[in-house]
Design a protein around this motif. Structure first.
Motif, PDB file in Angstrom:
ATOM      1  N   ILE A  16       9.641  -9.839  -4.688  1.00  0.00           N
ATOM      2  CA  ILE A  16       9.867  -8.647  -5.764  1.00  0.00           C
ATOM      3  C   ILE A  16      11.457  -7.680  -5.055  1.00  0.00           C
ATOM      4  O   ILE A  16      11.708  -8.383  -3.756  1.00  0.00           O
ATOM      5  N   THR A  17      12.022  -7.017  -5.850  1.00  0.00           N
ATOM      6  CA  THR A  17      13.109  -6.839  -5.607  1.00  0.00           C
ATOM      7  C   THR A  17      12.994  -5.644  -5.631  1.00  0.00           C
ATOM      8  O   THR A  17      12.894  -4.768  -6.584  1.00  0.00           O
ATOM      9  N   VAL A  18      13.436  -4.125  -4.823  1.00  0.00           N
ATOM     10  CA  VAL A  18      13.306  -3.448  -4.671  1.00  0.00           C
ATOM     11  C   VAL A  18      14.658  -2.315  -3.988  1.00  0.00           C
ATOM     12  O   VAL A  18      15.413  -2.702  -3.918  1.00  0.00           O
ATOM     13  N   SER A  19      15.184  -1.509  -5.849  1.00  0.00           N
ATOM     14  CA  SER A  19      16.520  -0.869  -5.078  1.00  0.00           C
ATOM     15  C   SER A  19      16.251   0.888  -4.675  1.00  0.00           C
ATOM     16  O   SER A  19      15.229   1.346  -5.144  1.00  0.00           O
ATOM     17  N   SER A  20      17.814   1.283  -3.802  1.00  0.00           N
ATOM     18  CA  SER A  20      17.471   2.396  -3.661  1.00  0.00           C
ATOM     19  C   SER A  20      18.897   3.060  -2.935  1.00  0.00           C
ATOM     20  O   SER A  20      19.452   2.260  -3.279  1.00  0.00           O
ATOM     21  N   THR A  21      19.514   4.254  -3.458  1.00  0.00           N
ATOM     22  CA  THR A  21      20.565   4.635  -3.262  1.00  0.00           C
ATOM     23  C   THR A  21      20.309   6.122  -2.256  1.00  0.00           C
ATOM     24  O   THR A  21      19.427   6.478  -2.468  1.00  0.00           O
TER      25      THR A  21
ATOM     26  N   ASP B 183      13.439  -4.137   8.902  1.00  0.00           N
ATOM     27  CA  ASP B 183      12.976  -3.328   8.365  1.00  0.00           C
ATOM     28  C   ASP B 183      12.511  -3.017   6.727  1.00  0.00           C
ATOM     29  O   ASP B 183      11.977  -2.093   5.886  1.00  0.00           O
ATOM     30  N   LEU B 184      14.080  -3.244   6.055  1.00  0.00           N
ATOM     31  CA  LEU B 184      14.224  -2.550   5.010  1.00  0.00           C
ATOM     32  C   LEU B 184      13.912  -3.896   3.877  1.00  0.00           C
ATOM     33  O   LEU B 184      13.717  -3.568   2.695  1.00  0.00           O
ATOM     34  N   THR B 185      12.841  -4.613   4.156  1.00  0.00           N
ATOM     35  CA  THR B 185      12.524  -5.828   3.809  1.00  0.00           C
ATOM     36  C   THR B 185      10.787  -5.265   2.500  1.00  0.00           C
ATOM     37  O   THR B 185      10.365  -4.309   3.405  1.00  0.00           O
ATOM     38  N   PRO B 186      10.957  -5.322   1.328  1.00  0.00           N
ATOM     39  CA  PRO B 186       9.727  -5.340   0.824  1.00  0.00           C
ATOM     40  C   PRO B 186       7.929  -5.873   1.094  1.00  0.00           C
ATOM     41  O   PRO B 186       6.993  -5.841   0.857  1.00  0.00           O
TER      42      PRO B 186
END
Length: 889
Positions: free
Chosen positions: A600-605, A640-643
């Motif tokens: 899965i891919t998750v985006s943030s800003t 730490d950033l991996t979903p």
């Protein structure tokens, strides 16, 4: 000031103020802007006025010349910047550039097999320091953002600067600071004639007993009346490193049934999880290349191209013999164990312990390529325009193979020595390979790639009034880090005797006389094992480990405005400094596997506003006060950033990353008082306070996991799980002070004394920290990882005529290495001090003989569980000696 170990750890470390400059030469260098200062390498002189003799000037060379230039730069600096500078290329005596950086006030290093690998600035771990080469961010083959400095040969660099305070024009990312490594450029050389330099050294380590080469060369030439220049340098070295370890590995709290009546009447006692002996060996080949081209068709325009390349190949082999003690072994011993007054089970006879001969072979390769192009155009007398394009590409390939042979039966250990355990079988010989039949072959192959492209532009408008200059600029950065891992295990039953050889060394822990030391044990011939189809099926390929496979993309847009002021002509108290703000927007995309389903891919800003202000007041002609305040950031660790994550088998527990993590941010408060009490002399005091917010900590909560995470075939889909994730949580702080003192004795006692050819540099740093970390459901208040409360450096040097020598001692206090929590203690690395020496003799003004000795006191490293009598690992890496020559034409 001494390193104190128990028993055999009490070595000759009572050396308080004997210390270092190696063959590098300038501490505390600084600059007026965020751009690195470029040294003029062929002119190692500095001119200083002789106070007390009107009109007289003294020309100083060598170490004194470098230090004098550093002080001149520091006096005109806008911020707080420390550094080191080689007085000539190839002049650093250390194994890598991190060894040299540890001499700087406020910098400490972590070591692996005797060599410095990571640095910490003012108590914050290596992930909080941004590292650049010629201003371009260095990408890394590590799993996180930290940079391993053992990739870099020290011979490639001529100048290194650490920016401790922050300005708006500086690229964000270094919450603790920014380290900029500068390679040579052709215009650094003032001569129009070709420049050729070569260096050759032989390196010997008295533990590995091997002699290895270190070679480097540089060539530089300017053309067309100095308007075009080209330069190339190359460095090649081989290293044979070895480390002998005595370990307890971890200490676990338990209750035991000492008399066998079924009741655990002995409570809260500790035992060593895996007492063992370990022999580690590395053979490393390191190639480094730098190149530069410069074009200056007019005084108002200059164009620079830089390239830096590093290729490190390593073969690591580790052999160990142990007993793996689990709760079932220790809780029902064969006879009442010995428990001391501290609650340690000092010795015990245990049933059904697994003894292992574990053998690990890890070939790996690190590659790094940096490309940089920058230009400056003075469009008018008061207008300068700068542009920069950079690219950094790092990769690491690791192919780890583990061959583990096991034997089960009664087992005895004795930790009375506290460092060197006694481990032996009861009714079986754990040193006889015939007693081992169970074999596990494990393959762990990991590929990491890290790439970054950046472009930036800056404009400076010089006003020549109280408001002396206005600066503005922007930067775009596009980066991506991928990690792919394969992990597979093959289990077989065979006779170890058919594959075993003796430990490939005949002097394990030579010099130590503890009776429990095992000097030899059965290990494997790796080629034999890997070619055996009886143990490993032909053509076997390990499956992909999806929970350790992830990718993170980051795009950032940054803009800044900075105003500089100078009140020398309009105020009775001369003031200068800058005030500005930097605005950074980050777009992040994280891809991972939540267990073994599809990715899965998750985006943030997020957007951060980073204001800053720096002011310098000249309280007197030789007394300066600097004040600074700024907000800085460091983005979260990549892993730490991996979903993705993992779900435990059989129980409703899971662990995941968090792609919505925000960056660590800190308000930084800095003050520095500098007294230039004589020519080439400085006494300084710096205070710092970093208030960190958004500190990442792992917490647990109850969550319902569906088939989208667990997979349709998992019967637990829809059930409640105990899920742990990293989150932005508690705050932390780091605060302390730095004291520095440097001077040639001639500036204090005159030039006619015998002692006038001596000089010294000394500094002390105190840093205190506090953070609250959630671990396994409990809140732990502790120091920050990697932060020593005290660290000291001192240098004593002597220079006269063709001869010079320097002694350097670097010492750091103990520091927290790992938070364990629960039934285990936190792990610490013990205090460590290292004495180094450098001797040089100039046969002519072009040929220099060199001798370097590192770790002269043969200090070992100690890792322990909070108290030194809980020894997790004691390591001996030995002394390093380098003999060679350097020539420049």
């Amino acid at each position: 000031m001494q390193c104190i170990f128990l028993g055999r750890l009490r070595r000759s470390t009572a050396i308080a103020t004997v210390l270092v400059c190696g063959a590098w030469s300038c501490l505390a260098s600084a600059q007026t802007t965020a751009d690195p200062v470029e040294p003029a390498l062929t002119d190692d002189r500095a001119t200083v006025a002789d106070e007390g003799v009107e009109g007289e000037e003294i020309v100083v060379t060598g170490v004194r010349g470098s230090l004098a230039r550093a002080l001149n730069q520091k006096r005109t600096a806008a911020g707080i910047v420390d550094g080191i500078s080689a007085k000539d290329l190839m002049d650093y005596p250390d194994l890598n550039i991190a060894d040299s950086l540890q001499r700087i006030t406020g910098v400490t290093v972590e070591r692996s097999l005797g060599e410095a690998t990571n640095i910490a600035v003012r108590g914050l771990a290596s992930q909080f320091t941004r590292v650049t080469i010629n201003g371009q961010t260095v990408t890394s083959g590590n799993s996180g953002r930290e940079v391993s400095f053992d990739v870099f040969a020290s011979e490639l660099f001529t100048n290194v600067q650490i920016h401790k305070s922050h300005m708006a024009e500086q690229t964000e990312g270094g919450l603790a600071g920014t380290v900029d490594l500068r390679t040579a450029r052709p215009f650094d050389y003032k001569s129009d004639r070709p420049v050729l330099g070569v260096s050759a050294q032989a390196q010997y380590n008295d533990v590995s007993k091997d002699i290895d080469p270190r070679l480097s060369a540089i060539v530089s030439k300017t053309f067309a009346d100095g308007t075009i220049g080209v330069l190339a340098s190359v460095s090649y070295s081989e290293q044979s490193l070895r480390q002998d370890n005595a370990e307890g590995l971890r200490f676990i709290l338990t209750d035991i049934d000492a008399d066998g009546d079924g009741v655990r009447e002995t409570r809260n006692v500790e035992y060593p999880f895996i007492p063992r002996y370990v022999n580690e060996n590395i053979h490393r080949k390191r190639l480094g290349i730098t190149g530069a081209m410069q074009f200056r068709p007019a005084d108002s325009f200059q164009l620079n191209f830089d390239v830096a390349y590093a290729n490190v190949k390593e073969m690591r082999r580790r052999y160990s013999i142990d007993g793996q003690i689990v709760a079932a072994n220790i809780q029902n011993p064969l006879s009442p164990p010995t428990v001391d007054a501290t609650g340690l089970i000092v010795s015990a006879d245990l049933p059904n312990v697994e003894s292992r001969s574990e053998n690990v072979q890890t070939p790996y390769q690190d590659k790094l390529l940096l490309l940089n192009a920058d230009a400056q155009w003075d469009a008018a007398d008061n207008l300068a325009i700068k542009g920069k394009v950079g690219y950094s590409d790092a990769s690491r390939t690791t192919d780890e193979f583990r061959s583990t042979w096991s034997s089960f039966g009664a087992f005895h250990y004795d930790f009375t020595d506290r460092i060197f355990p006694v481990i032996e079988g009861i009714g079986r010989d754990i040193l006889d390979p015939a007693n081992y039949a169970s074999h596990v072959a494990r393959f762990i192959n990991t590929d990491v790639t890290d790439r970054e492209f950046s472009v930036q532009g800056d404009v400076e408008w010089r006003l020549g009034t109280f408001l002396s200059a206005l600066k503005a600029g922007g930067r775009f950065n596009d980066g991506k880090k991928d990690t792919v891992q394969f992990d597979g295990t093959v289990r077989t039953t065979a006779n170890f005797r058919d594959y075993a050889i003796d430990l490939p060394t005949d002097h394990f822990f030579k010099g130590e006389s503890a009776p429990g030391i095992i000097r030899n044990w059965p290990v494997v011939d790796f080629d034999n094992i890997l070619n055996s189809t009886a143990l490993i099926p032909a053509g076997y390929e390990p499956p992909q480990r999806l929970i350790s496979t992830n990718a993170v993309k980051e795009k950032t847009w940054a803009g800044y405005f900075q105003a500089e002021f100078d009140a020398h002509n309009v105020s009775s108290l001369p003031l200068r400094g800058n005030v500005g703000v930097r605005v950074v927007n980050t777009e992040q995309s994280s891809t991972g596997y939540p267990t073994s389903v599809s990715p899965i891919t998750v985006s943030s800003t997020y957007t951060e506003v980073l204001p800053s202000a720096n002011v310098t007041a000249e309280l007197a002609s030789n007394l300066m006060l600097r004040l600074g305040v700024a907000k800085s950031l460091t983005r979260p660790t990549i892993t730490d950033l991996t979903p993705g994550g993992t779900v435990a088998v059989g129980v409703n527990m899971a662990s995941f990353g968090n792609p919505f993590l925000k960056p660590y941010t800190a308000w930084n408060y800095d003050a520095s008082l500098e007294w230039y009490f004589s020519n080439e002399a400085l006494l300084s005091l710096a205070l710092f306070d970093k208030e960190v917010s958004g500190f990442v900590t792992r917490v647990s909560s109850s969550e319902t996991l569906g088939a989208d995470v667990l997979g349709a075939s998992d019967p637990r889909a829809g059930q409640v799980f105990d899920v742990s994730r990293p989150v932005n949580g508690d705050s932390a702080y780091v605060r302390g002070f730095e004291i520095g003192l440097q001077a040639p004795l001639s500036s204090l006692i005159g030039r006619d004394s015998f002692f006038s050819d001596f000089g010294f540099v000394a500094n002390y740093t105190y840093a205190d920290s506090k953070s609250t970390i959630s671990f396994n459901g409990e809140d732990i208040t502790t120091l920050l990882r990697g932060q020593s409360r005290s660290s000291v450096n001192a240098v004593v040097y002597y220079e006269k005529g063709p001869f010079s020598t320097r002694f350097a001692y670097s010492w750091r206090d103990k520091y927290l290495d790992e938070v364990r929590g629960g039934r285990e203690r936190n792990n610490f690395i013990g205090a460590y001090g290292q004495l180094d020496m450098n001797v040089q003799y100039s046969i002519t003004d072009k040929i220099v003989l060199t001798f370097n000795a590192l770790n002269l006191l043969n200090e070992g490293q100690h890792r322990y569980a909070e108290t030194e009598d809980r020894s997790i690992r004691f390591s001996n890496t030995g002394r390093f000696f380098l003999l060679g020559a350097r020539a420049k034409f």
